[in-house]
Design a protein around this motif. Structure first.
Motif, PDB file in Angstrom:
ATOM      1  N   PRO A  57      39.519  47.094  26.492  1.00 22.92           N
ATOM      2  CA  PRO A  57      38.473  46.300  27.156  1.00 22.92           C
ATOM      3  C   PRO A  57      37.561  45.606  26.150  1.00 22.92           C
ATOM      4  N   ASN A  58      37.327  44.346  26.358  1.00 23.85           N
ATOM      5  CA  ASN A  58      36.366  43.567  25.588  1.00 23.85           C
ATOM      6  C   ASN A  58      35.867  42.471  26.517  1.00 23.85           C
ATOM      7  N   LEU A  59      34.841  41.762  26.127  1.00 18.63           N
ATOM      8  CA  LEU A  59      34.231  40.764  27.003  1.00 18.63           C
ATOM      9  C   LEU A  59      35.242  39.716  27.464  1.00 18.63           C
ATOM     10  N   LEU A  60      36.077  39.251  26.561  1.00 16.65           N
ATOM     11  CA  LEU A  60      37.075  38.238  26.899  1.00 16.65           C
ATOM     12  C   LEU A  60      38.053  38.762  27.943  1.00 16.65           C
ATOM     13  N   TYR A  61      38.617  39.930  27.686  1.00 19.25           N
ATOM     14  CA  TYR A  61      39.587  40.531  28.604  1.00 19.25           C
ATOM     15  C   TYR A  61      38.964  40.779  29.978  1.00 19.25           C
ATOM     16  N   LEU A  62      37.786  41.392  30.011  1.00 19.28           N
ATOM     17  CA  LEU A  62      37.153  41.733  31.285  1.00 19.28           C
ATOM     18  C   LEU A  62      36.814  40.489  32.099  1.00 19.28           C
ATOM     19  N   THR A  63      36.351  39.432  31.434  1.00 18.96           N
ATOM     20  CA  THR A  63      36.031  38.184  32.129  1.00 18.96           C
ATOM     21  C   THR A  63      37.289  37.556  32.720  1.00 18.96           C
ATOM     22  N   LEU A  64      38.344  37.495  31.921  1.00 15.96           N
ATOM     23  CA  LEU A  64      39.590  36.884  32.377  1.00 15.96           C
ATOM     24  C   LEU A  64      40.222  37.668  33.514  1.00 15.96           C
ATOM     25  N   ILE A  65      40.321  38.980  33.361  1.00 13.25           N
ATOM     26  CA  ILE A  65      41.014  39.792  34.356  1.00 13.25           C
ATOM     27  C   ILE A  65      40.285  39.755  35.694  1.00 13.25           C
ATOM     28  N   LYS A  66      38.953  39.763  35.677  1.00  7.13           N
ATOM     29  CA  LYS A  66      38.194  39.675  36.935  1.00  7.13           C
ATOM     30  C   LYS A  66      38.442  38.339  37.624  1.00  7.13           C
ATOM     31  N   SER A  67      38.423  37.259  36.857  1.00  8.48           N
ATOM     32  CA  SER A  67      38.631  35.929  37.438  1.00  8.48           C
ATOM     33  C   SER A  67      40.025  35.797  38.040  1.00  8.48           C
ATOM     34  N   LEU A  68      41.038  36.312  37.341  1.00  4.10           N
ATOM     35  CA  LEU A  68      42.401  36.237  37.859  1.00  4.10           C
ATOM     36  C   LEU A  68      42.579  37.106  39.106  1.00  4.10           C
ATOM     37  N   LYS A  69      42.011  38.304  39.101  1.00  9.97           N
ATOM     38  CA  LYS A  69      42.105  39.175  40.277  1.00  9.97           C
ATOM     39  C   LYS A  69      41.444  38.518  41.482  1.00  9.97           C
ATOM     40  N   ASP A  70      40.284  37.914  41.264  1.00 12.06           N
ATOM     41  CA  ASP A  70      39.599  37.208  42.356  1.00 12.06           C
ATOM     42  C   ASP A  70      40.467  36.069  42.887  1.00 12.06           C
ATOM     43  N   TYR A  71      41.086  35.333  41.985  1.00 12.45           N
ATOM     44  CA  TYR A  71      41.910  34.197  42.395  1.00 12.45           C
ATOM     45  C   TYR A  71      43.118  34.659  43.212  1.00 12.45           C
ATOM     46  N   PHE A  72      43.820  35.673  42.730  1.00 15.78           N
ATOM     47  CA  PHE A  72      45.016  36.153  43.422  1.00 15.78           C
ATOM     48  C   PHE A  72      44.693  36.796  44.765  1.00 15.78           C
ATOM     49  N   SER A  73      43.474  37.265  44.952  1.00 11.09           N
ATOM     50  CA  SER A  73      43.114  37.931  46.202  1.00 11.09           C
ATOM     51  C   SER A  73      42.762  36.962  47.323  1.00 11.09           C
ATOM     52  N   GLU A  74      42.588  35.686  47.002  1.00 14.26           N
ATOM     53  CA  GLU A  74      42.226  34.688  48.010  1.00 14.26           C
ATOM     54  C   GLU A  74      43.480  34.025  48.571  1.00 14.26           C
ATOM     55  N   PRO A  75      43.791  34.253  49.866  1.00 15.38           N
ATOM     56  CA  PRO A  75      45.015  33.677  50.455  1.00 15.38           C
ATOM     57  C   PRO A  75      45.083  32.145  50.361  1.00 15.38           C
ATOM     58  N   VAL A  76      43.930  31.489  50.330  1.00 16.47           N
ATOM     59  CA  VAL A  76      43.909  30.034  50.277  1.00 16.47           C
ATOM     60  C   VAL A  76      44.558  29.503  48.998  1.00 16.47           C
ATOM     61  N   ASN A  77      44.685  30.357  47.969  1.00 14.27           N
ATOM     62  CA  ASN A  77      45.265  29.921  46.701  1.00 14.27           C
ATOM     63  C   ASN A  77      46.784  29.986  46.670  1.00 14.27           C
ATOM     64  N   GLY A  78      47.391  30.423  47.777  1.00 13.24           N
ATOM     65  CA  GLY A  78      48.838  30.287  47.927  1.00 13.24           C
ATOM     66  C   GLY A  78      49.686  31.496  47.595  1.00 13.24           C
ATOM     67  N   PHE A  79      49.093  32.554  47.085  1.00 12.63           N
ATOM     68  CA  PHE A  79      49.887  33.742  46.758  1.00 12.63           C
ATOM     69  C   PHE A  79      49.891  34.712  47.927  1.00 12.63           C
ATOM     70  N   LYS A  80      50.992  35.440  48.088  1.00  9.25           N
ATOM     71  CA  LYS A  80      51.100  36.435  49.140  1.00  9.25           C
ATOM     72  C   LYS A  80      50.048  37.518  48.962  1.00  9.25           C
ATOM     73  N   LYS A  81      49.572  38.045  50.078  1.00  9.74           N
ATOM     74  CA  LYS A  81      48.618  39.146  50.040  1.00  9.74           C
ATOM     75  C   LYS A  81      49.255  40.323  49.292  1.00  9.74           C
ATOM     76  N   GLY A  82      48.472  40.940  48.426  1.00 13.44           N
ATOM     77  CA  GLY A  82      48.965  42.076  47.672  1.00 13.44           C
ATOM     78  C   GLY A  82      49.697  41.714  46.390  1.00 13.44           C
ATOM     79  N   THR A  83      49.718  40.418  46.032  1.00 16.43           N
ATOM     80  CA  THR A  83      50.362  40.016  44.776  1.00 16.43           C
ATOM     81  C   THR A  83      49.661  40.701  43.602  1.00 16.43           C
ATOM     82  N   GLU A  84      50.447  41.372  42.784  1.00 18.94           N
ATOM     83  CA  GLU A  84      49.896  42.047  41.619  1.00 18.94           C
ATOM     84  C   GLU A  84      50.516  41.479  40.349  1.00 18.94           C
ATOM     85  N   PHE A  85      49.756  41.548  39.282  1.00 18.26           N
ATOM     86  CA  PHE A  85      50.208  41.016  38.003  1.00 18.26           C
ATOM     87  C   PHE A  85      49.745  41.925  36.881  1.00 18.26           C
ATOM     88  N   LYS A  86      50.375  41.758  35.736  1.00 17.35           N
ATOM     89  CA  LYS A  86      49.956  42.462  34.520  1.00 17.35           C
ATOM     90  C   LYS A  86      49.711  41.431  33.437  1.00 17.35           C
TER      91      LYS A  86
END
Length: 196
Positions: A57-86
């Motif tokens: 964990p570092n500021l860069l990683y935490l900022t990026l991972i939160k933003s990506l998780k938020d994006y993937f969780s919004e159905p309007v962005n086109g990904f299936k509900k529950g899409t997970e990534f690493k």
């Protein structure tokens, strides 16, 4: 009538509260550059860090991972509900005046992306190369500007970087960064991800 076939989809999202953390991100990335020697990958000039900033964990990683998780969780962005990534890799790029990145792809991952942290005017565009640029060159040259604009049917597509923005895209698309023509540093973070 025309039908676009087999599009490649890129995604763009903002980083919530970026203005309040930009200076800390700049300080962190420039501090890393001072502490560590860089590597040469696609960069010509500039500083490219090791690709392991996702390891702890570092500021860069935490900022990026939160933003990506938020994006993937919004159905309007086109990904299936529950899409997970690493997030499989994360690194820092700092390009000074005259520096650039050669065309390249990112093997062994599903999508690649960039988080723009400090991007002064004329510090370098992200340039995508069409996989059809050679085989479909003649027909691309004959399409009207309207069709080209509506379908992004170009040999290459340039994207102006915007601070506090993340853009990610299929890792198989050739991309580069044009020359930094300004006197200030262009700071970004590159990353790769795999779907689970």
């Amino acid at each position: 009538m025309f039908v676009p076939l087999f599009p490649s989809i890129a995604h763009v999202c903002g980083v919530e509260g970026f203005d309040s953390i930009k200076s800390k991100l700049v300080e962190f990335t420039e501090g890393e550059k001072e502490k560590k020697s860089g590597i040469v990958v696609s960069n010509r000039g500039g500083w490219h860090s090791e690709i392991n900033y996702n390891d702890e964990p570092n500021l860069l990683y935490l900022t990026l991972i939160k933003s990506l998780k938020d994006y993937f969780s919004e159905p309007v962005n086109g990904f299936k509900k529950g899409t997970e990534f690493k997030l499989t890799s994360l690194w820092i790029n700092i390009n000074l005046n005259g520096d650039y990145n050669l065309p390249h792809i990112h093997p062994n991952c599903d999508m690649s992306g960039v988080f723009w942290i400090s991007t002064p005017e004329n510090s370098g565009q992200l340039v995508f190369e069409s996989p059809n640029a050679f085989g479909q060159n003649a027909q691309m040259s004959k399409y009207s500007d309207e069709i080209k604009s509506r379908t992004n049917t170009y040999p290459a597509f340039d994207v102006d970087p915007h601070e506090g923005t993340i853009m990610f895209f299929p890792a198989s698309i050739y991309h580069s960064v044009s020359v930094n023509k300004c006197k200030d540093s262009r700071i970004s973070a590159g990353f790769n991800l795999k779907f689970m």
